[in-house]
Design a protein around this motif. Sequence first.
Motif: not given
Length: 645
Positions: A454-470
Motif C-alpha cells: 500500500t501507499v500512504t501519504p507522508g509528511p510534506t517537505t519544507i521546500a518544493a523541489r525536483y531533480s534533487h537527490t535523496a
Amino acid sequence: MRRAALLLTVLLAACGAPPSTLTPPAPIASAPSANITAYGVVQFTVGGAIDPQAVSSTTIGGFTFTRGATTTYEDGTYRYVNTEYTVQNTSTVPRSNVTLLAAGASNTIPGTPWRSFRLADGTLVDGISNPALAADLAKQVRPTHGTTGAATPDLGVVRASFQAYQEADVTPLTGKSGVTNAFPWGFVTTKAGGNRTLQAGQSGTFTLSVRAPKSTNVTGFTLSMVAVTDTAVRTTRDLLERASDPTGSATTARSSSLRSTNGGVTVEVVRLPADPGVSSCTGCTTVSVSNLRLTGTSGAPTSFLLTPPAFQAGPSAIMVHRQHTATLLPNGKVLLTGGSNEQTATELYDPATNTFVAGPNMTVNRREHTATLLPNGKVLIAGGFHIGDPYASRATDLYDPVTNTITPGPTLTVGRYDHSATLLQNGKVLIASGQGLGGTILTSTELYDPNTNTVTPGPTTIAARYSHTATLLPDGKVLIVGGDGTNGRRWNTTELYDPATNTFAFGPTMSTGRTVHTATLLPNGKVLIAGGVGDDYLRTTDMYDPLTNTLSRGPDMNSIHTWHTATLLPDGKVLMLGGITVDSAYNEFLQEVTESYDPGANNFTVGPNILRARSFHTATLLSNGNVLVAGGYNGDATTELYVHP
C-alpha cells in the motif's frame, strides 16, 4: 566489521596431508637474473572447515611452517582473510628472502594456484566438482598485504608480505619439483625488525592475505605455493596500498627500513602501472609491473590483478534508453526500465553471458520515474512522465525476478516525475517531491509499504523541489539535497527526513545551489555532493558529515559534470562519468571525461574516457566489480563496461 578465527592447515601437494618425515628435494636453480632457488610445493588451507583433523605445522625442504592466528574483516563489498605463519629455517645454512610463490600443481584448478574454495554453506568447489565456478572464483579472490581492518593495509615491513614479480623471474620454476605453473606473486618472510635472513634455526613470519568479494560467499580455500629463497630484497605496493597511501610515503619508509636492516642492500620496489605514488628512495630501484597474472599461463593469461581500469564495448541493448532506470537484482542481472519515448519496455542484462534479453512490459509508458529494489527482491517502479492523461503518472509496477513478471502496484496519492524514491531501513520506500500536473513543483511525499503493498501519504517537505537527490544515511535518516524550485531557483538548502518521527527538518546549507547533481554515500558515512547546475555549470563539490550535521566544501572536480552519474566502486572510490559540460562560450556538449574521487586522499584524478560521450545514462555496479554504463543521449542503445581491477 567482523573477526573470526578460521581453521587453517598446511598440506603437502603430493599427498594431501603432511608426513612425519620428508626428504627435502634438491634445490632448483633458476635463471641467473632471478637468483631464485625453490625447495618444494606446499599447500595452505584456510577456513571453511575443510579438514577438521588438520595439523598445525609441517616441514619441507629445510623449512617448518607453523600456522598462527587467522582474522577476517568485512566491509560492504569484500571479505579480507589474514593468516599469520611462522617459518623456521631447519637447515644448517642461512636462508634469505624466503618467499611462498603461488604455484599450480597436479591437483589445482587448471590454470590457477588454487586447489579448492569453500563456500559459506559448506560447499566445496574445485576443478572436478564445479570447474566453471572454480575458474571464476580463482579470478576474483586476490592477494593483498596484511590488513588491520577492512580495506586498511598494514604497511609495516613485517605484515606487508605480498610480493609481486616479473614473469621472467618465475618462468624457470614451471615444470620443476611439482610446479606445473609458476605465478608471479607470493608472500615474503620477515623477521621482527625487518631483517629477511633466517640463520640456521631462526624463524620469521609472513601474512597470507586475500580479498574475496562477499558476493562469492568464499569463506575458505586451499592455495598451492612453492617455497623459494631469493637473493634480492623486494617490496611491493599493492592495490589497497595505492588507495590508502597515494603519496607513497609508506612504501619509501618501508624500503628504507628494509635497506638498513638487511645490510644496506639495494631494495627493489615493484610498482603498479604508471603509479605516481612510488617516490625514489636512497638505495632503491623501481620495477614496473604492467600486469600481474592471476590465472592462466604466462603465454595465455586469463585474468590479471593490476590491469588499469578501462572501458570496453558492451552488448547493444534491445531498445534506446534515456532517462531510464537500471537496477541491480539479487541474481546479479540488471533490470532496465522505460525511458526515451516513454517506453513500456524493460530488458535484462546478464553479466554471465554479457547479453540483453527482453523483459516484461510495464503497465504504462514512463520516463523520469524511479525503480527501487525492495527487501523481498522485487522492484518497485513508480511514477514518471507518461504519454497520455495524466502525464504525471500515479501508476506503480512491481517486477518479480523469480517469475520475471510485472504486476500493477498500488496507485500513488499524487502523480509525479523527477522525484526521488529511497528505501528506508524499516523496509518502506519514501517517495518525495518531483513535478506533478501542470509542472507543479511538489512538497508532497508518500510511503510505500511492501508488507501491505500500500501507499500512504507522508509528511510534506519544507521546500518544493525536483531533480534533487535523496540519500539514506547510516542512522536511518534521509538527506534531501538541492534541486530545482519555483521561478528557476536552484536550491542550496538541504533537509532531513526522520522515519522515527515521520518529519522533515532543516539541514545545513550548501556552498552553492545545485540541481541535476549527484550525492554518494561514502564508506566513512559522509556524503559527497558533486557537480550539477547552479548559477553556473559546476565542478564544485560539497561534503556532508552526518556526525556533525554540517556541510563543507570538498575538492573541485577536474571537469564540469551535470546530468552525470556517480558510482561507488568496491575500493571505496567514486566514479564520476559523463554528463553535460560547456566550453568558454557556454556552448553545451556531451562529456566523455571520467574521474574518480578518493576519500583517503580527498581528491579527484582523471580516469579513462568513456567510449561514447553521453548524459541521462545509467552506471550500475555489478556483482563482479565492473560497472555497466547504459544508454543516455548519444548513448542510444549502446552500452559499455568499466572494468575495474
